[in-house]
Motif scaffolding. Structure first.
Motif, mmCIF file in Angstrom:
data_model
loop_
_atom_site.group_PDB
_atom_site.id
_atom_site.type_symbol
_atom_site.label_atom_id
_atom_site.label_comp_id
_atom_site.label_asym_id
_atom_site.label_seq_id
_atom_site.Cartn_x
_atom_site.Cartn_y
_atom_site.Cartn_z
ATOM 1 N N LYS A 7 0.829 -1.194 0.000
ATOM 2 C CA LYS A 7 0.000 0.000 0.000
ATOM 3 C C LYS A 7 0.866 1.247 0.000
ATOM 4 O O LYS A 7 0.606 2.208 -0.729
ATOM 5 C CB LYS A 7 -0.917 -0.027 1.217
ATOM 6 N N ASP A 8 1.951 1.244 0.837
ATOM 7 C CA ASP A 8 2.869 2.379 0.862
ATOM 8 C C ASP A 8 3.543 2.563 -0.490
ATOM 9 O O ASP A 8 3.737 3.687 -0.952
ATOM 10 C CB ASP A 8 3.930 2.169 1.950
ATOM 11 N N GLN A 9 3.902 1.449 -1.121
ATOM 12 C CA GLN A 9 4.542 1.534 -2.434
ATOM 13 C C GLN A 9 3.583 2.124 -3.464
ATOM 14 O O GLN A 9 3.965 2.949 -4.283
ATOM 15 C CB GLN A 9 5.006 0.148 -2.874
ATOM 16 N N ILE A 28 12.170 5.448 -10.483
ATOM 17 C CA ILE A 28 12.616 6.358 -9.412
ATOM 18 C C ILE A 28 12.273 5.789 -8.040
ATOM 19 O O ILE A 28 13.077 5.836 -7.098
ATOM 20 C CB ILE A 28 11.979 7.745 -9.607
ATOM 21 N N PHE A 29 11.079 5.224 -7.915
ATOM 22 C CA PHE A 29 10.679 4.655 -6.629
ATOM 23 C C PHE A 29 11.568 3.482 -6.250
ATOM 24 O O PHE A 29 11.953 3.318 -5.088
ATOM 25 C CB PHE A 29 9.208 4.219 -6.706
ATOM 26 N N VAL A 33 13.961 4.821 -3.374
ATOM 27 C CA VAL A 33 13.275 4.490 -2.123
ATOM 28 C C VAL A 33 13.572 3.057 -1.699
ATOM 29 O O VAL A 33 14.100 2.816 -0.605
ATOM 30 C CB VAL A 33 11.755 4.712 -2.261
ATOM 31 N N GLN A 34 13.237 2.121 -2.549
ATOM 32 C CA GLN A 34 13.395 0.725 -2.145
ATOM 33 C C GLN A 34 14.858 0.302 -2.066
ATOM 34 O O GLN A 34 15.252 -0.415 -1.150
ATOM 35 C CB GLN A 34 12.642 -0.175 -3.127
ATOM 36 N N GLN A 35 15.669 0.723 -3.016
ATOM 37 C CA GLN A 35 17.069 0.293 -3.058
ATOM 38 C C GLN A 35 18.034 1.379 -2.559
ATOM 39 O O GLN A 35 19.211 1.353 -2.888
ATOM 40 C CB GLN A 35 17.435 -0.102 -4.498
#
Length: 237
Positions: A7-9, A28-29, A33-35
Motif C-alpha cells: 500500500k505504501d509503495q 525512481i521509486f 526508495v526501495q534500493q
C-alpha cells in the motif's frame, strides 16, 4: 506487513506518477526508495579510544574520591557559630598577651628598619600595611568621649574595629570609625659598637610615636598586607 508495504509503495508510485511517467515513476521509486543504501557508522570506538575513555573515567573517579575524602572548609557563619574567633574568658588577661606584644615590637622594628627614626611616606606606608595583632594602642580622640583613654593590646584586628585587652583584664571593642589611636614603637636596642657614637645616639629618639586614624584602617589585616596605600587628602582630618 506485505499488504502495508504494498500500500505504501502504491502511494509513493501514485505521487510520482503525477510528475513523471509510469515507467519513470516505478524506476525512481525502486532506485531512490526501495534500493536506497543506508550507511551505518560503527557504534563501538576503536580499542585505542576505548582504553583512553576508561583511563579518563578512572582518573575522574579518583578525583571525585579525593574530593569526597577532603573535608570542606568551614564557612564564616559556621566559624562564628563555633566561636573560633572568640577569646575564652579565662584567656582575657593582659599578662597572657604580653609575650605577643613583645613579638609584635620585634616584628614592627624589623618592618620599619632605620625608618623608625624618620617621618614621611615610607614609614607611613609600611605601618598602613602592617599587622596590628599584638600592638599596644591608646584611644586619644573619639566621637564617643567614654572611649578616650582606653589603652591595651590588640587581640583582634577586624575590618571595622579593634578588640583590645586592657591592663585591668577587660576586653574592649573599639570601632575604627571616628577614632584616633596612638601607637608608640620603642627604638631597637643598640649594640656595643653603636653605643660608641655618643653624639649620634643623643640625636636618635628612644621611641617612635604615631597617631592612627581609624577611618584609614577599615580593612582586614590580610587585605592591608597586599594593598598599596597612596598619600591623599582626607576630609576627616
Amino acid at each position: 506487513m506485505d499488504s502495508k508495504g504494498k500500500k505504501d509503495q502504491e502511494i509513493g508510485v501514485v505521487l510520482l506518477t503525477k510528475a513523471h511517467g509510469a515507467d519513470d515513476a516505478n524506476r525512481i521509486f525502486t532506485e531512490k526508495v526501495q534500493q536506497r543504501p543506508l550507511y551505518l557508522t560503527p557504534s563501538s570506538p576503536p580499542p585505542s579510544n576505548a582504553r583512553a575513555a576508561r583511563r579518563r573515567a578512572r582518573e575522574k573517579k579518583k578525583e571525585q574520591r579525593k574530593k569526597a575524602l577532603k573535608p570542606k572548609p568551614l564557612s564564616a557563619a559556621q566559624r562564628r557559630k563555633l566561636g573560633l574567633y572568640d577569646v575564652p574568658r579565662e584567656g582575657q588577661k593582659y599578662a597572657v598577651f604580653e609575650p605577643l606584644h613583645n613579638l609584635w615590637v620585634g616584628y614592627i622594628q624589623e618592618v620599619l628598619g632605620n625608618e623608625i627614626y624618620s617621618t614621611g611616606e615610607a614609614p607611613g606606608a609600611k605601618l598602613a600595611s602592617a599587622d596590628f595583632h599584638g600592638a599596644e594602642l591608646e584611644v586619644v580622640r573619639s566621637g564617643c568621649v567614654s572611649r578616650v583613654g582606653i589603652k591595651g593590646i590588640v587581640i583582634k584586628d577586624s575590618k571595622f574595629a579593634f578588640e583590645i585587652v586592657t591592663r585591668k583584664n577587660k576586653v574592649k571593642l573599639v570601632p575604627k570609625e571616628g577614632t584616633v589611636f596612638r601607637l608608640e614603637i620603642p627604638a631597637p636596642k643598640q649594640s656595643g659598637v653603636d653605643q660608641v657614637d655618643a653624639p649620634a645616639k643623643e640625636q636618635q629618639p628612644e621611641s617612635m610615636v604615631v597617631e592612627i586614624h581609624g577611618e584609614q584602617f577599615q580593612f582586614r589585616s590580610d587585605d592591608r598586607a597586599s594593598r598599596k596605600f597612596r598619600t591623599h587628602f582626607s576630609k576627616i582630618l
